[in-house]
Design a protein around this motif. Structure first.
Motif, short mmCIF file in Angstrom:
data_model
loop_
_atom_site.label_atom_id
_atom_site.label_comp_id
_atom_site.label_asym_id
_atom_site.label_seq_id
_atom_site.Cartn_x
_atom_site.Cartn_y
_atom_site.Cartn_z
N PRO A 18 23.69 -4.28 25.49
CA PRO A 18 22.42 -4.94 25.17
C PRO A 18 21.73 -4.22 24.00
N GLY A 19 21.24 -5.01 23.04
CA GLY A 19 20.56 -4.41 21.89
C GLY A 19 21.47 -3.72 20.91
N ALA A 20 22.74 -4.05 20.92
CA ALA A 20 23.70 -3.42 20.00
C ALA A 20 23.25 -3.59 18.55
N THR A 21 23.58 -2.59 17.73
CA THR A 21 23.21 -2.60 16.31
C THR A 21 24.47 -2.42 15.47
N MET A 22 24.33 -2.68 14.18
CA MET A 22 25.47 -2.54 13.27
C MET A 22 25.00 -2.31 11.85
N ALA A 67 33.26 -13.55 24.73
CA ALA A 67 33.92 -12.26 24.99
C ALA A 67 33.40 -11.20 24.02
N PHE A 68 33.12 -11.60 22.78
CA PHE A 68 32.59 -10.65 21.80
C PHE A 68 31.22 -10.15 22.26
N GLN A 69 30.37 -11.07 22.66
CA GLN A 69 29.03 -10.70 23.14
C GLN A 69 29.15 -9.78 24.36
#
Length: 107
Positions: free
Chosen positions: A34-38, A27-29
């Motif tokens: 797509p390609g999320a950053t942090m 669920a987190f994913q």
């Protein structure tokens, strides 16, 4: 008094916090674009490595104290088995209903 995750204003942020608190990797994913950053404390991190270490393998939990910016900025008490509990700030960029970037650090 914490704000229940299901009452957070932004649907993408609500999905992110709900999945994090449930320890639900799938669920987190799904809450991430797509390609999320942090970033953490101003340094970019690898999302998969960071979330495994800081959330899933260490029982991360977020109790949201306040939200602003339409629910895309949060102040939360965050705790995990590695670091204990700390007051944190979270900022989310949402793209097409999913979190494209999140930034966290001590508040």
């Amino acid at each position: 008094m914490p704000i229940p995750a299901d009452q957070l204003s932004d649907p993408a942020v609500r999905a992110f916090v709900t999945a994090l608190n449930a320890g639900d990797r799938a669920a987190f994913q799904a809450a991430l674009a797509p390609g999320a950053t942090m970033s953490d404390d101003g340094s970019d991190r690898d999302v998969a490595d960071w979330t495994e270490r800081e959330v899933f393998s260490s029982n991360g939990q977020m109790d949201v104290e306040a939200e602003s910016d339409g629910g895309r900025s949060l102040v939360a008490s965050y705790r995990n088995d590695t670091w204990g509990e700390m007051r944190t700030a979270w900022r989310f960029d949402v793209q097409d209903g999913k979190v494209g970037r999140f930034e966290t650090g001590q508040a």
